[in-house]
Structures are given as C-alpha cells and as structure tokens.
Design an enzyme around this catalytic site. Structure first.
Site, mmCIF file in Angstrom:
data_model
loop_
_atom_site.group_PDB
_atom_site.id
_atom_site.type_symbol
_atom_site.label_atom_id
_atom_site.label_comp_id
_atom_site.label_asym_id
_atom_site.label_seq_id
_atom_site.Cartn_x
_atom_site.Cartn_y
_atom_site.Cartn_z
ATOM 1 N N ARG A 412 22.810 -28.279 28.803
ATOM 2 C CA ARG A 412 22.036 -27.987 30.012
ATOM 3 C C ARG A 412 21.008 -29.072 30.313
ATOM 4 N NH1 ARG A 412 22.093 -22.789 27.418
ATOM 5 N NH2 ARG A 412 23.800 -21.551 28.264
ATOM 6 N N VAL A 413 20.633 -29.852 29.301
ATOM 7 C CA VAL A 413 19.796 -31.014 29.573
ATOM 8 C C VAL A 413 20.629 -32.065 30.302
ATOM 9 C CG1 VAL A 413 18.534 -32.911 28.483
ATOM 10 C CG2 VAL A 413 18.236 -30.586 27.658
#
Length: 592
Positions: A412-413
């Site tokens: 998700r980063v």
C-alpha cells in the site's frame, strides 16, 4: 488531680525534633502479595494492592524468605539472590486478586505461598554490542556463547557503533505520534527481484508475509536478512532482529546455521521463544524484538524486525487468557486480540529527520489454513499492516520460489518507496505478466498460435524464470535493473526458456567480474528523479554491449570450458580474499 500545662513552644520543638529524626531515615514502601495458585506459568496473587498493569514483579520462595529474615542484619537485596528469585509480570487486575505471568523461574521454582514483591518498573530486555550474532531469550539473556567477537571483524565493526555498557530497554512503550513521523519514502532493498520490482517495501513500513505451512515464508524473510548483511558497511545499513515465536528449536538452529553460512549473522539478533518454552515468554517475545528495533531507530539507525509468526503469538495469548478465566470470543480468542497486534506493529515507523530520521520496518508472518486469508488472525493483521505478500501453495508445488501470488499481493506504500530508476524500468512488467496469465489458459486448448501470442507466451515464461530465486541468491538493485531491462527490452526473446538460467548466470558473472564499472554507474543513477531519453538510451547501450560481449564470452567458454572453470574458481577465491581484506580495512579505519 492536676494536669501540668506545657508551653506551645515546647510542644512545637518536640514535634520538630521527631520530624527531623524521621526525615533523616530512608523510608521505602514495598507492595507485597501472596501466591494462592500457580499453573502453566500463570499465578494468582492476593495483595499487591498498588500493582500496575504490566509491572515487573519478583517472586521469592518461602525458603528464601525465611533465610532472609534470619539474616536480617545482612544487606542482601534481590540482586544478591538472583538465582533464587523468579521474575514475573502483572497481567490481570481484578478487584480482589492479581494475575501474573511467570517469565523466568528460579532454581527453587514457584509454588503456592511464595511471596511476590512489586517493583514499580516495567519489564525490559537487555542489550549490549555482544548481543549481535547471538541467540537470546525475550529477556535478553544470551543462549549460545559460541564464537569470539574479537576474531570477527564484522562483529567488531558493529560493536563500535554502540555503547559498550549493557542497556535495559523497556519492552512496552508508547508508539511515536504522527508529528514525530514522516512518510515512508526510502526503499528497503530485499534482494528479491519480485519484491523489489513489483511489491516494493519502504523503511518504516509494515508488510505482512502470509501463506500456508511449508510455502517458504521463513525462507523469504531469510533472504531479506541476507541482503541487509551485504550492505553492512554502507551509511544506511539495516540491523535485523528475527523473533521466533512457537517454532521448533531445530528450525531456529537451522536458520542461524544458514545465516552463518552466508556470513549474514553479524548484523542480526535472533530472539528465541520456542514451542518448548512457556506461553508467557512466547507472549512477550515480539514486544522484546520491537523494543530492540526501537533502540536502533531512536539512535538514527535503520532496523528490520521479523515476527515469525504472529499466529502462534495469538495462540500463546489465548492460552494465557483462558488460564486467567478471561471471557473467550471468536475462536476462543479474548476480545482484545486485535489490540495485541495493533499496539505491536504501530511501533514500526520512519521518524522525522529532526529526531534522527531512523526507521523500524516490521515484517510479520502469519500462517493460514488451506489458503484461507479470511480467518480471524489473518484478517486482523491484514487490516493493521501496509500490505501483504501472499504465498501460494499451487505456485510452490510448481517449483516457483518465492511462490508469490501477484494477484493477491500488494504494497500500500507502493512505488513511493521504490528507487526511481527501478520504477522506471518495471513500469510495464506487471501489465505484461497479467497479459501472459490471461492467455496461458486459452493456449492449452489450441496449438495453432499466431506469432504475437507466441512472443507473449515466451516472454512471460522468461519473466517467471527470472523472478525465481533461491533464498541465498539475493541481487543488488543494479543487478536487478540490468536483468529486468534486458528481459523487458526483448534481449532474451531468442533464448529458449530452458537456457535462461545459464544465460542469466553468465551475464551476472560477467558484469560482476569484468564490467563492474557498469554496476557502479547504475548505482549512481538509482535515485535520480528526472528521466529523459538519454537515460533510457545509455541503459540500452549498456545492455546491448553486455549482451554482445556475453555471447562472445559464451563461445570462449564452450571452447575452453576446463580453463574457464579454473579461472572462475580463481576469481571466486580472489573475491573472497578481497571481501576479507575489505572487512579488515574497515576495521582498521574504525580503530584509527
């Protein structure tokens, strides 16, 4: 009968003398309790009226207490009786009793009637530079004393980075707030091509590894540790903490053996709370690991902590809670099992540059049953972390290592933490892999394929072959860039899939031993933000030249195979000598 009246000044002077006499004496208040029951490392205590949740307590056996009372004139303290005192932690607070966990049992054991003393302190894990390269328990006691630190230049180099005195690091602390953090924007190079290219991990991120038993979860985490050891002498080095919770003791020893064989143990600490140890030690082990990671992070260093695994950690917590009669919930876990892992993983962070800029990256591992990621503990940890790497049983059975399911895995980063050059090179890789997997099923029904479909199939097979790595075969980012760019640009299109592994080996050996200046050039361009056709063209020329020269080298190899094998072995020997010389050189510089 008459009463003599005293003057008020006389009374005031008398009271002042009593107060002064009391102030001159040291008065200490100790909270004391009595064990009423003890079973499975959980004790029930009456008393301890002022006990705090998570407080460290000492348990003294009746025999030791009687001996201490008989020798009351001596100045014996708890430290003087260390081998006869058990260590515990307050775990449950009730109206009329206190539940404590016994973390370390003394030589005299724990039984009903033993005395419990409060300390007004929190449990801590011991740390010193000698801890590196060792297996320790969750309290910081070294379990293996093998090896001499002075004979190992890497251990000596690491030890010089820290204070020589022993430190007591609190196990439970509050996670840093939002103001103290900064966005995750710096890559953690894992050395695994499929991770660094398609599921990048940033420093300060929490990335879950999830999969069934025997799908390579620990091996993937081992690769991360091996790669960090290769970068030990860089300024942005990463220290590793591996926390084994509920594992077999033989598995922990095997992992340490593999780290030693790859010279990757010197920047690592292994915390062991195996299945043979108490549930209390298994419960606090991950918190001890993250505490050591915070110790490095708060001093401006970077750390990586691997929790293997949190499923067994939750099971240990469930066992302790049921022994203390806490109400069971879903799957018999207590109601706060989510908080168990959220407060653990929330401590992983990338700190602001104003307070050192250190980072702590968390890699929790969770075991699933029959690939069910919707179970209680997996869904909890998935919702806490910043992404997950899902390992597939089917891919593992088909020989894919690591068996990463790209359809279910995500970071998700995302590419915010990926090196710009690598992000630029792999911009089309995920799309091409998706196209390959879409058409591979249909091709089984037909043998009459058009040239474009054949090209997509061949290139997809090359990609799959390229993304297969052994746990110890980690690659630097520059090596990954060259291989990925060569494959995406079509330089392996004319090579059969069966020959790809040997071609990759020739290319990597050639650029490492002969054309290493290309690697240095790419390393310099890794973090460049601005791209134009010149960057693409220069990389294209490098790949073309390497491929042409490698083809010539291959022909020479076939003609003089025995001679080249001898030279290869000689190069390997020279390389090992240079590595040892580099270690000695760095040690010599640090001692000047």
């Amino acid at each position: 009968m008459t009463i003599n009246k005293l003057h008020p000044i006389f009374i005031q002077g008398f009271l002042d003398s009593i107060i002064d006499d009391v102030q001159d004496k040291e008065v200490s208040q100790i909270t004391v309790g009595l064990i009423t029951s003890y079973k499975d490392c959980v004790a029930t205590v009456v008393g301890l009226d002022n006990a705090m949740s998570g407080e460290l307590v000492y348990v003294v056996s009746q025999d030791t207490q009687e001996t201490q009372n008989e020798t009351n004139d001596n100045t014996e303290t708890f430290k003087d009786l260390a081998t006869e005192i058990s260590i515990g932690m307050v775990f449950n607070l009730q109206e009329d009793q206190v539940g404590i966990l016994i973390l370390e049992v003394s030589t005299k054991g724990v039984k009903e009637g033993d005395i419990v003393y409060g300390t007004d302190m929190l449990p801590s894990v011991k740390f010193s530079p000698n801890t590196f390269g060792k297996i320790i328990n969750p309290l910081g006691d070294i379990l293996d004393e093998e090896g001499n630190e002075l004979e190992n230049p890497k251990l000596a180099f690491v030890a010089n980075l820290f204070e020589s005195d022993d430190q007591a690091v609190p196990i439970e602390v509050k996670a840093p707030g939002v103001i103290l953090r900064q966005p995750v924007n710096e890559a953690l190079h894992t050395g695994v091509t499929i991770i660094d290219s398609l599921i990048p991990i940033g420093r300060g991120q929490r990335e879950l590894i999830i999969g069934d038993k025997k799908t390579g979860k620990t091996s993937l985490a081992l690769s991360f540790m091996i790669q960090q050891a290769k970068l030990l002498y860089r300024a942005d080095r990463v220290f590793c903490i591996y926390v084994a919770v509920g594992q077999k003791q033989s598995s922990v020893k095997e992992l340490v053996k593999r780290l030693k064989e790859t010279n990757s143990l010197e920047n690592s600490i292994v915390i062991s709370a195996t299945a043979a140890q108490s549930a209390a030690l298994q419960y606090i082990a991950p918190y001890a690991g993250v505490a050591l990671g915070e110790y490095f992070r708060d001093r401006g260093f970077h750390a990586l902590v691997i929790f293997d695994d949190l499923t067994k950690h939750a099971n240990a917590y469930r066992e302790l809670s049921l022994n203390l009669r806490r109400p069971p919930g879903r799957e018999a876990y207590p109601g706060d099992v989510f908080y168990l892992h959220s407060r653990l993983l929330e401590r992983c962070a990338k700190l602001s540059d104003s307070i050192g800029g250190g980072s702590l990256t968390g890699i929790p591992i969770v075991e699933t049953q029959a690939g069910d990621v919707s179970a209680y503990i997996p869904t909890n940890v998935i919702s806490i972390t910043d992404g997950q790497i899902v390992l597939s049983n089917e891919l593992f059975a088909n020989g894919v290592r690591p068996a990463v399911d790209l359809g279910l895995s995500v970071s998700r980063v995302g590419s915010a933490a990926q090196p710009p050059l690598l992000k630029y090179v792999v911009s089309t890789l995920k799309l091409e892999l998706a196209q390959y997997r879409d058409i591979v099923g249909f091709t089984k029904l037909s043998t009459d394929l058009d040239p474009e479909t054949k090209r997509l199939l061949h290139r997809g097979k090359v990609y799959e072959k390229m993304l297969i790595q052994r746990p110890t075969q980690t690659l630097n980012v520059a090596e990954q860039v060259i291989l990925l760019y060569a494959a995406i640009s079509g330089y392996f299109d004319e090579i059969s899939v069966d020959d790809y592994s040997s071609e990759e080996l020739y290319l990597l050996s050639y650029i490492n031993y002969v054309r290493y200046q290309y690697l240095n050039g790419i390393e310099e361009d890794i973090d460049k933000e601005d791209y134009n056709i010149e960057v693409d063209f220069s990389l294209l020329l490098i790949i073309e030249k390497l491929m042409d020269e490698t083809e010539e080298a291959l022909e020479i190899y076939k003609a003089h195979e025995k001679r080249v094998l001898f030279l290869d072995s000689l190069l390997v020997g020279i390389n090992r000598f240079l590595v040892n010389a580099l270690d000695f050189r760095e040690l010599y510089k640090s001692l000047l």
